[in-house]
Design a protein around this motif. Structure first.
Motif, PDB file in Angstrom:
ATOM      1  N   PHE A 110      46.858 -33.727  19.322  1.00 53.06           N
ATOM      2  CA  PHE A 110      46.625 -32.376  18.815  1.00 53.06           C
ATOM      3  C   PHE A 110      46.332 -31.456  19.987  1.00 53.06           C
ATOM      4  O   PHE A 110      45.542 -31.795  20.879  1.00 53.06           O
ATOM      5  CB  PHE A 110      45.471 -32.371  17.819  1.00 53.06           C
ATOM      6  N   ALA A 111      46.958 -30.281  19.977  1.00 56.45           N
ATOM      7  CA  ALA A 111      46.898 -29.386  21.132  1.00 56.45           C
ATOM      8  C   ALA A 111      46.755 -27.937  20.687  1.00 56.45           C
ATOM      9  O   ALA A 111      47.610 -27.098  20.967  1.00 56.45           O
ATOM     10  CB  ALA A 111      48.162 -29.573  21.976  1.00 56.45           C
ATOM     11  N   VAL A 134      52.883 -25.174  24.581  1.00 61.96           N
ATOM     12  CA  VAL A 134      51.536 -25.298  25.141  1.00 61.96           C
ATOM     13  C   VAL A 134      51.582 -25.183  26.660  1.00 61.96           C
ATOM     14  O   VAL A 134      50.818 -24.428  27.269  1.00 61.96           O
ATOM     15  CB  VAL A 134      50.893 -26.636  24.716  1.00 61.96           C
ATOM     16  N   LEU A 135      52.494 -25.918  27.281  1.00 59.99           N
ATOM     17  CA  LEU A 135      52.579 -25.948  28.739  1.00 59.99           C
ATOM     18  C   LEU A 135      54.035 -25.877  29.157  1.00 59.99           C
ATOM     19  O   LEU A 135      54.864 -26.649  28.673  1.00 59.99           O
ATOM     20  CB  LEU A 135      51.940 -27.233  29.281  1.00 59.99           C
ATOM     21  N   ASP A 151      40.623 -25.804  26.331  1.00 62.13           N
ATOM     22  CA  ASP A 151      40.201 -27.171  26.033  1.00 62.13           C
ATOM     23  C   ASP A 151      41.401 -28.109  25.972  1.00 62.13           C
ATOM     24  O   ASP A 151      41.363 -29.224  26.503  1.00 62.13           O
ATOM     25  CB  ASP A 151      39.440 -27.209  24.706  1.00 62.13           C
ATOM     26  N   THR A 152      42.475 -27.659  25.328  1.00 59.64           N
ATOM     27  CA  THR A 152      43.690 -28.474  25.256  1.00 59.64           C
ATOM     28  C   THR A 152      44.232 -28.757  26.646  1.00 59.64           C
ATOM     29  O   THR A 152      44.537 -29.907  26.998  1.00 59.64           O
ATOM     30  CB  THR A 152      44.754 -27.766  24.410  1.00 59.64           C
ATOM     31  N   LEU A 153      44.374 -27.724  27.454  1.00 58.97           N
ATOM     32  CA  LEU A 153      44.972 -27.892  28.773  1.00 58.97           C
ATOM     33  C   LEU A 153      44.092 -28.731  29.692  1.00 58.97           C
ATOM     34  O   LEU A 153      44.572 -29.656  30.360  1.00 58.97           O
ATOM     35  CB  LEU A 153      45.227 -26.523  29.399  1.00 58.97           C
ATOM     36  N   GLN A 154      42.792 -28.435  29.716  1.00 59.01           N
ATOM     37  CA  GLN A 154      41.915 -29.083  30.679  1.00 59.01           C
ATOM     38  C   GLN A 154      41.466 -30.476  30.229  1.00 59.01           C
ATOM     39  O   GLN A 154      41.471 -31.419  31.022  1.00 59.01           O
ATOM     40  CB  GLN A 154      40.682 -28.201  30.929  1.00 59.01           C
ATOM     41  N   ARG A 155      41.071 -30.604  28.971  1.00 60.91           N
ATOM     42  CA  ARG A 155      40.505 -31.871  28.515  1.00 60.91           C
ATOM     43  C   ARG A 155      41.559 -32.807  27.959  1.00 60.91           C
ATOM     44  O   ARG A 155      41.630 -33.974  28.343  1.00 60.91           O
ATOM     45  CB  ARG A 155      39.417 -31.613  27.463  1.00 60.91           C
ATOM     46  N   ARG A 156      42.374 -32.309  27.063  1.00 58.59           N
ATOM     47  CA  ARG A 156      43.333 -33.198  26.400  1.00 58.59           C
ATOM     48  C   ARG A 156      44.488 -33.587  27.326  1.00 58.59           C
ATOM     49  O   ARG A 156      44.790 -34.769  27.492  1.00 58.59           O
ATOM     50  CB  ARG A 156      43.842 -32.561  25.111  1.00 58.59           C
TER      51      ARG A 156
END
Length: 205
Positions: A110-111, A134-135, A151-156
């Motif tokens: 999930f992103a 997303v990226l 949060d998605t980019l850095q953590r997930r």
């Protein structure tokens, strides 16, 4: 396998198991006939369609692809209703759920951030991830929710191996693909590692 389709520089990916011939499409946006011709050329059959999200430019060909393959469409629970308007067989996935394609597995990550229901699709061997909007190579998508996007980019995504090959949803970069390690070192969207820094970056864009 990555194929550019349509006039919006969309990428559609085909994930196939060479041992069994089972395959999946990711975000069948445009030129479905061309995508399926390539699948047939390899002797594969599409049993699954993965969606990163249901913006029009990522699902414009979903109805055709679902009708021609009979595949099960898999997406985030928040995107199920939109997918069901285009395809008869739709299944929600859970965060971290693994979907079997032949002898391989594809994991849903999930992103949220670009939309609440974005999913990135990760293959462990060899490490690769389809990131949708997303990226991108050298940038990232628009953020509807900045905190969630960071949060998605850095953590997930940051928890994945740095050698993971990135397959974005659009050909917006200098190269069609990249690696997470290279993107974390050079991509302004990943270097802006706080919501405040990310907002500043988006304002400059």
């Amino acid at each position: 396998m990555q194929i550019e389709v349509g006039l919006l520089h969309n990428f559609c990916e085909v994930i196939g198991c060479p041992r069994t011939g089972e395959a999946a499409l990711v975000d069948p946006a445009f030129e479905v006939d061309r995508l399926l011709a390539e699948v047939r050329r390899r002797g594969w059959r599409v049993t699954t369609i993965f969606l990163t999200h249901t913006h029009d430019d990522h699902v414009a060909g979903l109805d055709e692809a679902a009708a021609l393959t009979g595949a099960v469409v898999r997406c985030h629970p928040l995107e199920v209703a939109a997918a069901q308007s285009l395809a008869p067989r739709v299944a929600a996935v859970a965060d971290g759920e693994e979907v079997t394609i032949g002898r391989g597995r594809v994991r849903a990550i999930f992103a949220p951030g670009h939309t609440p229901g974005c999913v990135c699709w990760f293959v462990a061997e060899p490490a690769a991830i389809v990131t949708g909007d997303v990226l991108f190579v050298g940038s990232c998508g628009r953020a509807g929710d900045v905190e969630a996007m960071v949060d998605t980019l850095q953590r997930r995504l940051g928890a994945l191996p740095e050698e993971t090959r990135v397959y974005p949803g659009h050909d917006y970069g200098k190269t069609p693909t990249s690696t997470l390690g290279y993107e974390f070192a050079t991509n302004p969207g990943l270097r802006a590692d706080t919501p405040a820094a990310f907002r500043k970056l988006m304002q400059r864009r």
